[in-house]
Design an enzyme around this catalytic site. Structure first.
Site, short mmCIF file in Angstrom:
data_model
loop_
_atom_site.label_atom_id
_atom_site.label_comp_id
_atom_site.label_asym_id
_atom_site.label_seq_id
_atom_site.Cartn_x
_atom_site.Cartn_y
_atom_site.Cartn_z
N LYS A 1 -66.89 -27.09 5.18
CA LYS A 1 -66.34 -27.62 3.93
C LYS A 1 -65.51 -28.88 4.18
O LYS A 1 -65.66 -29.89 3.47
CB LYS A 1 -65.48 -26.55 3.24
CG LYS A 1 -65.06 -26.90 1.83
CD LYS A 1 -64.19 -25.80 1.23
CE LYS A 1 -64.89 -24.48 1.13
NZ LYS A 1 -64.08 -23.45 0.45
N THR B 1 -59.23 -26.41 -7.51
CA THR B 1 -60.49 -25.74 -7.15
C THR B 1 -61.37 -25.54 -8.38
O THR B 1 -62.56 -25.87 -8.38
CB THR B 1 -60.22 -24.39 -6.47
OG1 THR B 1 -59.33 -24.59 -5.36
CG2 THR B 1 -61.52 -23.80 -5.94
N ASN C 1 -57.39 -17.87 -10.83
CA ASN C 1 -57.09 -19.30 -10.89
C ASN C 1 -58.36 -20.15 -10.96
O ASN C 1 -58.48 -21.05 -11.80
CB ASN C 1 -56.27 -19.68 -9.65
CG ASN C 1 -55.55 -20.99 -9.85
OD1 ASN C 1 -54.97 -21.23 -10.90
ND2 ASN C 1 -55.61 -21.85 -8.86
N SER D 1 -55.50 -30.11 -1.17
CA SER D 1 -54.58 -29.74 -0.10
C SER D 1 -54.36 -30.92 0.85
O SER D 1 -53.25 -31.14 1.35
CB SER D 1 -55.14 -28.55 0.69
OG SER D 1 -54.98 -27.35 -0.03
N LYS E 1 -59.18 -19.63 8.98
CA LYS E 1 -58.98 -18.68 7.87
C LYS E 1 -58.26 -17.46 8.43
O LYS E 1 -58.28 -17.21 9.65
CB LYS E 1 -60.31 -18.25 7.26
CG LYS E 1 -60.22 -17.89 5.79
CD LYS E 1 -60.18 -19.13 4.91
CE LYS E 1 -60.34 -18.76 3.44
NZ LYS E 1 -60.50 -19.96 2.60
N LYS F 1 -57.73 -25.96 9.21
CA LYS F 1 -57.29 -25.89 7.82
C LYS F 1 -58.00 -24.73 7.13
O LYS F 1 -59.21 -24.58 7.26
CB LYS F 1 -57.65 -27.19 7.09
CG LYS F 1 -57.09 -27.26 5.67
CD LYS F 1 -55.63 -27.63 5.69
CE LYS F 1 -55.00 -27.61 4.31
NZ LYS F 1 -54.64 -26.25 3.85
#
Length: 431
Positions: free
Chosen positions: A104, A204, A235, A364, A116, A80
């Site tokens: 994380k 976030t 954001n 998510s 990533k 992820k």
């Protein structure tokens, strides 16, 4: 490329982020006496993909792009992690960011591993139609290296809901008609109308705010009247500032890639957002604040500093200038190892990125579950679930930090790594 972007890119790459995350990993691994065999496994990535692909531009010319996807570890579940479109994207950056994602997701107690990637590109140089073709071609090139039960991308720097919608549509189009609806959760961070989660846009930044709130509670501090500065007004930075302002805190400094502004009396968050929207997303030229030199940002007098831009922004070169007594890491890897040691020696506390900005990956996970189970969650439900989950994770990190007398980063890393270590010990190593 804009001069300021070049400076920030250079700063981020001066000491590679991968060196930084490995140093953080080794420090935590030493403290918990990590099994040496598992240490070998976790110090490297499972898979590293470099993909070069051609795309026809609006003028008919063909350009070759380089995309990356690094899958660090999947001991706890599917890979992820986000996809970013930025000139700094390379294999080392992707490796570092993928490793951070492993810690994380493990720290948050999610059934995910870490990955990533992205494309080495300055998206401002391309039209919307070109970005769509680039995204769809990259998705097609990734093929079965991503999937709803294998590797689930999400938005990151310079990617958004629209990017995820293109990826989902392209990926689903490669499946048989009867299987397409079962693959909607190949990405998260989609528009609400295309299977996205209510509140994912603010998750976030809301998580950054919540972590600051939890920290303030532990230290018997009232956020009302406290001053804070934000690096990056995208954001994450905007929503963190929005919720802090609602709590009575005052935004006194902001920096983006083009300008640094300050007003000790306070900057109205919504007013600055409206100005930036009318100014191509930039804060430059905002008349209700003074303009400072770019390297003066961390010198602004404030209680809380929120780096929410790129990595390696707080280093041994500027850590001594920071006036804030709390750093809340909205970005991934904004503080390098040497800078952190200087801050800790001065008594500055740091809420580490793997905890502080984990609201995004937790949301998510909610979106992934929503798609998987055919459910629809309301905004209030999402924010309530997010706060409950983050409070549990924060309490775990805080208690571990206090009990072991270690920094919050080392506590967070220790918890995350120990969870993965247990999984390997219980399952064994094939064959």
């Amino acid at each position: 490329m804009n001069k300021r972007i070049i400076e920030m890119v250079t700063k981020e790459k001066k000491k590679g982020m991968f060196e930084n995350v490995i140093q953080q990993f080794n420090t935590a691994a030493d403290q918990i006496n990590l099994n040496p065999n598992i240490r070998k496994i976790l110090s490297i990535s499972n898979n590293e993909l470099i993909i070069r692909f051609p795309v026809k531009m609006d003028n008919g010319d063909v350009e070759i792009f380089t995309g990356y996807r690094v899958q660090h570890n999947n001991a706890l579940g599917p890979y992820k992690g986000g996809l970013r479109y930025h000139p700094t994207v390379d294999i080392d950056a992707a490796k570092a960011l993928a490793m951070w994602m492993t810690w994380k997701t493990s720290l948050a107690g999610l059934p995910y591993g870490g990955a990533k990637g992205g494309i080495q590109i300055d998206p401002s140089k391309y039209s919307q139609a070109e970005l769509e073709r680039i995204t769809r071609r990259f998705t097609y090139a990734l093929g079965e290296n991503i999937g709803p039960e294998h590797d689930i991308p999400a938005p990151d720097v310079n990617t958004n809901q629209q990017t995820m919608a293109w990826i989902a549509d392209t990926y689903m189009s490669t499946k048989a008609p009867s299987e397409r609806s079962k693959n909607q959760h190949v990405v998260t961070g989609k528009p609400v109308g295309s299977g996205g989660l209510e509140g994912r846009d603010r998750a976030t930044g809301y998580g950054v705010f919540l972590n600051i709130k939890f920290w303030a509670e532990k230290n018997n501090l009232n956020l009302s009247g406290k001053k804070f500065i934000v690096q990056g007004f995208g954001n994450v930075g905007y929503w963190a500032a929005y919720f802090l302002e609602k709590e009575g805190a005052h935004l006194v400094g902001v920096q983006d890639a083009y300008a640094t502004i300050s007003n000790e009396e306070g900057i109205d968050v919504e007013d600055l957002l409206n100005y930036s929207k009318s100014n191509d997303g930039m804060i430059k030229g905002y008349t209700k604040a003074s303009t400072l030199l770019q390297d003066q940002f961390f010198e602004i007098s404030a209680d809380i500093c929120i780096p929410a831009a790129l990595g390696n922004q707080i280093t041994d070169e500027n850590a001594d200038k920071i006036k804030a007594y709390l750093i809340a890491e909205g970005a991934n890897g904004p503080t390098n190892y040497e800078g952190e040691q200087m801050l800790l020696a001065r008594g500055v506390q740091i809420i580490p990125d793997v905890l502080c900005n984990s609201g995004g990956v937790i949301a998510s996970y909610f979106e992934w579950l929503q798609n998987r189970n055919g459910e629809l969650w309301l905004l209030d439900e999402v924010l309530e679930k997010l706060e409950k989950k983050l409070r549990t994770v924060f309490e775990n990190v805080w208690d571990t930090s206090q009990e072991r007398n270690i920094s919050m980063r080392n506590a967070a890393f220790s918890i995350a790594i120990e969870r993965i270590e247990r999984a390997y010990i219980q399952r064994g190593i094939f064959p």
